[in-house]
Design a protein around this motif. Structure first.
Motif, PDB file in Angstrom:
ATOM      1  N   GLY A 128       0.819  -1.211   0.000  1.00 58.35           N
ATOM      2  CA  GLY A 128       0.000   0.000   0.000  1.00 58.35           C
ATOM      3  C   GLY A 128       0.849   1.254   0.000  1.00 58.35           C
ATOM      4  N   LEU A 129       0.235   2.365  -0.412  1.00 60.15           N
ATOM      5  CA  LEU A 129       0.985   3.610  -0.602  1.00 60.15           C
ATOM      6  C   LEU A 129       1.656   4.119   0.668  1.00 60.15           C
ATOM      7  CD1 LEU A 129      -1.515   5.571  -2.891  1.00 60.15           C
ATOM      8  CD2 LEU A 129       0.090   3.771  -3.497  1.00 60.15           C
ATOM      9  N   ILE A 130       1.048   3.854   1.821  1.00 55.63           N
ATOM     10  CA  ILE A 130       1.639   4.309   3.085  1.00 55.63           C
ATOM     11  C   ILE A 130       1.646   3.173   4.110  1.00 55.63           C
ATOM     12  CG2 ILE A 130       1.131   6.765   2.800  1.00 55.63           C
ATOM     13  CD1 ILE A 130      -1.355   6.352   4.556  1.00 55.63           C
ATOM     14  N   SER A 131       1.649   1.936   3.645  1.00 55.78           N
ATOM     15  CA  SER A 131       1.562   0.784   4.544  1.00 55.78           C
ATOM     16  C   SER A 131       2.920   0.445   5.163  1.00 55.78           C
ATOM     17  CB  SER A 131       1.037  -0.429   3.784  1.00 55.78           C
ATOM     18  OG  SER A 131      -0.275  -0.198   3.322  1.00 55.78           O
ATOM     19  N   THR A 132       2.868  -0.008   6.399  1.00 57.54           N
ATOM     20  CA  THR A 132       4.084  -0.479   7.071  1.00 57.54           C
ATOM     21  C   THR A 132       4.393  -1.903   6.608  1.00 57.54           C
ATOM     22  OG1 THR A 132       2.901  -1.479   8.937  1.00 57.54           O
ATOM     23  CG2 THR A 132       3.451   0.875   9.101  1.00 57.54           C
ATOM     24  N   ILE A 133       5.584  -2.371   6.940  1.00 55.12           N
ATOM     25  CA  ILE A 133       5.968  -3.737   6.579  1.00 55.12           C
ATOM     26  C   ILE A 133       5.080  -4.742   7.313  1.00 55.12           C
ATOM     27  CG2 ILE A 133       7.821  -5.444   6.570  1.00 55.12           C
ATOM     28  CD1 ILE A 133       8.178  -3.069   4.627  1.00 55.12           C
ATOM     29  N   ASP A 134       4.799  -4.502   8.589  1.00 51.29           N
ATOM     30  CA  ASP A 134       3.944  -5.421   9.342  1.00 51.29           C
ATOM     31  C   ASP A 134       2.544  -5.499   8.732  1.00 51.29           C
ATOM     32  OD1 ASP A 134       5.921  -6.133  11.100  1.00 51.29           O
ATOM     33  OD2 ASP A 134       5.320  -4.734  12.680  1.00 51.29           O
ATOM     34  N   GLU A 135       2.019  -4.376   8.274  1.00 50.46           N
ATOM     35  CA  GLU A 135       0.702  -4.387   7.624  1.00 50.46           C
ATOM     36  C   GLU A 135       0.732  -5.175   6.316  1.00 50.46           C
ATOM     37  OE1 GLU A 135      -0.930  -0.055   9.293  1.00 50.46           O
ATOM     38  OE2 GLU A 135       0.137  -0.187   7.379  1.00 50.46           O
ATOM     39  N   TRP A 136       1.810  -5.027   5.585  1.00 50.57           N
ATOM     40  CA  TRP A 136       2.001  -5.737   4.316  1.00 50.57           C
ATOM     41  C   TRP A 136       2.072  -7.244   4.558  1.00 50.57           C
ATOM     42  CZ3 TRP A 136       7.115  -4.919   1.108  1.00 50.57           C
ATOM     43  CH2 TRP A 136       6.898  -5.256  -0.235  1.00 50.57           C
ATOM     44  N   ILE A 137       2.876  -7.642   5.538  1.00 54.92           N
ATOM     45  CA  ILE A 137       3.002  -9.055   5.882  1.00 54.92           C
ATOM     46  C   ILE A 137       1.669  -9.593   6.395  1.00 54.92           C
ATOM     47  CG2 ILE A 137       4.143 -10.723   7.400  1.00 54.92           C
ATOM     48  CD1 ILE A 137       5.928  -9.609   5.159  1.00 54.92           C
ATOM     49  N   GLY A 138       0.991  -8.791   7.208  1.00 47.55           N
ATOM     50  CA  GLY A 138      -0.312  -9.208   7.729  1.00 47.55           C
ATOM     51  C   GLY A 138      -1.314  -9.456   6.610  1.00 47.55           C
ATOM     52  N   ALA A 139      -1.289  -8.582   5.603  1.00 48.31           N
ATOM     53  CA  ALA A 139      -2.191  -8.751   4.464  1.00 48.31           C
ATOM     54  C   ALA A 139      -1.900 -10.058   3.736  1.00 48.31           C
ATOM     55  CB  ALA A 139      -2.055  -7.568   3.517  1.00 48.31           C
ATOM     56  N   SER A 140      -0.625 -10.410   3.613  1.00 48.73           N
ATOM     57  CA  SER A 140      -0.254 -11.651   2.913  1.00 48.73           C
ATOM     58  C   SER A 140      -0.808 -12.878   3.622  1.00 48.73           C
ATOM     59  CB  SER A 140       1.271 -11.759   2.790  1.00 48.73           C
ATOM     60  OG  SER A 140       1.878 -12.104   4.017  1.00 48.73           O
ATOM     61  N   LYS A 141      -0.942 -12.800   4.938  1.00 46.91           N
ATOM     62  CA  LYS A 141      -1.422 -13.951   5.701  1.00 46.91           C
ATOM     63  C   LYS A 141      -2.902 -14.233   5.449  1.00 46.91           C
ATOM     64  CE  LYS A 141       2.064 -13.394   9.326  1.00 46.91           C
ATOM     65  NZ  LYS A 141       2.327 -13.066  10.753  1.00 46.91           N
ATOM     66  N   TYR A 142      -3.668 -13.217   5.080  1.00 47.07           N
ATOM     67  CA  TYR A 142      -5.076 -13.443   4.724  1.00 47.07           C
ATOM     68  C   TYR A 142      -5.166 -14.355   3.495  1.00 47.07           C
ATOM     69  CZ  TYR A 142      -7.246  -9.985   7.838  1.00 47.07           C
ATOM     70  OH  TYR A 142      -7.722  -9.304   8.932  1.00 47.07           O
ATOM     71  N   ILE A 143      -4.238 -14.191   2.580  1.00 45.89           N
ATOM     72  CA  ILE A 143      -4.226 -14.980   1.345  1.00 45.89           C
ATOM     73  C   ILE A 143      -3.592 -16.341   1.581  1.00 45.89           C
ATOM     74  CG2 ILE A 143      -3.355 -15.077  -1.027  1.00 45.89           C
ATOM     75  CD1 ILE A 143      -3.241 -11.961  -0.906  1.00 45.89           C
ATOM     76  N   GLY A 144      -2.537 -16.340   2.376  1.00 45.55           N
ATOM     77  CA  GLY A 144      -1.706 -17.523   2.586  1.00 45.55           C
ATOM     78  C   GLY A 144      -0.303 -17.186   2.142  1.00 45.55           C
ATOM     79  N   SER A 145       0.580 -16.940   3.089  1.00 44.18           N
ATOM     80  CA  SER A 145       1.908 -16.421   2.774  1.00 44.18           C
ATOM     81  C   SER A 145       2.684 -17.295   1.803  1.00 44.18           C
ATOM     82  CB  SER A 145       2.725 -16.240   4.063  1.00 44.18           C
ATOM     83  OG  SER A 145       2.110 -15.288   4.910  1.00 44.18           O
ATOM     84  N   ASP A 146       2.401 -18.605   1.810  1.00 48.81           N
ATOM     85  CA  ASP A 146       3.138 -19.509   0.929  1.00 48.81           C
ATOM     86  C   ASP A 146       2.710 -19.395  -0.527  1.00 48.81           C
ATOM     87  OD1 ASP A 146       0.619 -20.579   1.441  1.00 48.81           O
ATOM     88  OD2 ASP A 146       1.310 -22.657   1.416  1.00 48.81           O
ATOM     89  N   ARG A 147       1.665 -18.584  -0.798  1.00 47.51           N
ATOM     90  CA  ARG A 147       1.227 -18.359  -2.179  1.00 47.51           C
ATOM     91  C   ARG A 147       1.557 -16.952  -2.664  1.00 47.51           C
ATOM     92  NH1 ARG A 147      -4.543 -18.667  -1.712  1.00 47.51           N
ATOM     93  NH2 ARG A 147      -4.479 -17.798  -3.800  1.00 47.51           N
ATOM     94  N   VAL A 148       2.094 -16.123  -1.791  1.00 45.75           N
ATOM     95  CA  VAL A 148       2.233 -14.696  -2.084  1.00 45.75           C
ATOM     96  C   VAL A 148       3.653 -14.330  -2.502  1.00 45.75           C
ATOM     97  CG1 VAL A 148       2.177 -12.373  -1.059  1.00 45.75           C
ATOM     98  CG2 VAL A 148       0.321 -14.000  -0.603  1.00 45.75           C
ATOM     99  N   ILE A 149       3.745 -13.477  -3.519  1.00 42.90           N
ATOM    100  CA  ILE A 149       4.974 -12.787  -3.886  1.00 42.90           C
ATOM    101  C   ILE A 149       4.737 -11.306  -3.614  1.00 42.90           C
ATOM    102  CG2 ILE A 149       6.541 -12.146  -5.760  1.00 42.90           C
ATOM    103  CD1 ILE A 149       5.776 -14.784  -7.128  1.00 42.90           C
ATOM    104  N   LEU A 150       5.509 -10.728  -2.720  1.00 43.33           N
ATOM    105  CA  LEU A 150       5.344  -9.312  -2.398  1.00 43.33           C
ATOM    106  C   LEU A 150       5.930  -8.446  -3.503  1.00 43.33           C
ATOM    107  CD1 LEU A 150       6.358  -9.346   1.386  1.00 43.33           C
ATOM    108  CD2 LEU A 150       4.045  -9.455   0.419  1.00 43.33           C
TER     109      LEU A 150
END
Length: 351
Positions: A128-150
């Protein structure tokens, strides 16, 4: 359609993804695809929906473009990556899109993320335009981190020299502290075509796993983001230099310096040792469990050093020198078991 796994994509790093900002017509996307495939690009960015700040700007051609994507997919045998802006679009892209995409403005659209979590395809998740790293990582967990490429696409800061600021610091934290693959989008960071190549080189040199670049056959005629799209000819040179920089990062002749250790890797010799980084949560018996795994697979360790953790995701880190090549089946099997015990596992190098 066979579903490709994220980790299969990551076997071919650096990831090179290119294509126009938006699919505009059958002719335009066919021309772009033909030129990109000819230079070896295997993944095309093909956006059908475009969230735009200005409601009067081009919003994409929507579902009408799916038949164009299916056509180029079959014609050129490429992977299709497309942005999803609404959960109803997920099912409609099945059989066409191999990789789904969440744009910066939807990074915290939690209902969309939950819906994507029910799908099985890899997902590129932009920051996100002003998102923190923790927020970014948290968002990936909704999808499933093992499927996500940041995807680091630049954030808003006090700097105004370009459209956004590429956060190299954040990229490295996401990659190394959170064990996530991270690619960069130099097009949106720059906002101007002439700076896109340089940001691509900087990101790869710093540690990014790949690039996604806006490439248009005729940028001056693009219906969106015309100023930041580069030509296929320029992209060809970018790919060449990105591959060279990535190879330089990973060549065998380098000095490994970690926790004060330093070894010179000799070129031309088959590696006999692998240096590992293992981060763990503190619990009684964790070191014994780790050592048991190495013992079970008959892997001798010539060095083991520990260091307390420096952030909340893990408590201790171990640097382990294993007397085994990283490609040996026994080490590969051991690492698959260790993944269940460790928060982070990294291969730092071979020698």
């Amino acid at each position: 359609m066979k579903i490709i796994k994220r980790d299969d994509l990551l076997k071919h790093k650096p990831l090179i993804i290119g294509g126009p900002c938006a699919v505009e017509s059958r002719i335009q996307i066919n021309e772009a695809a033909g030129k990109l495939v000819k230079m070896g690009v295997k993944i095309l960015r093909c956006q059908l929906w475009k969230p735009r700040t200005d409601p009067d700007s081009f919003q994409g051609i929507g579902l009408a473009g799916l038949k164009f994507l299916l056509e180029i997919k079959n014609k050129y045998n490429v992977l299709i990556a497309t942005e999803i802006t609404d959960k109803d679009q997920i099912a409609k892209t099945q059989g066409v899109a191999d990789i789904l995409w969440v744009g910066a403005r939807n990074m915290q659209n939690f209902e969309l993320l939950k819906a994507l979590g029910k799908d099985k395809r890899p997902v590129i998740l932009k920051r996100g335009l002003i998102s923190t790293i923790d927020e970014w990582i948290g968002a990936s967990k909704y999808i499933g981190s093992d499927r996500v490429i940041l995807c680091e696409r630049g954030i808003r800061t006090g700097a105004d020299s370009m459209r956004f600021t590429m956060d190299i610091n954040g990229l490295l934290v996401a990659k190394y502290d959170h064990n996530m693959p991270v690619i960069i989008d130099p097009s949106h960071t720059a906002g101007r075509a002439d700076m896109v190549p340089y940001l691509a080189y900087a990101g790869i040199a710093a540690g990014a796993d790949g690039i996604v670049v806006e490439v248009h056959p005729q940028p001056e005629k693009a219906l969106s983001d015309a100023t930041q799209q580069i030509t296929p000819e320029v992209f060809k040179e970018v790919i060449s230099k990105v591959n060279a920089i990535y190879k330089l990062r990973h060549q065998k002749e380098f000095a490994i310096t970690h926790f004060g250790a330093k070894e010179k890797v000799q070129p031309g010799k088959k590696p006999t040792k692998t240096l590992l980084f293992l981060a763990v949560s503190d619990r009684v018996g964790i070191l014994k469990d780790i050592l048991t795994v190495f013992s079970d697979y008959d892997i001798n360790l010539s060095k083991l050093e520990s260091q307390p953790g420096k952030q909340g995701s893990w408590d201790y880190a171990f640097e382990v020198e294993a007397n085994s090549n990283a490609s040996e089946p026994r080490l590969i099997q051991a690492l698959s078991i260790l993944k269940k015990l460790c928060v982070i596992i990294k291969i730092l190098g071979e020698y």
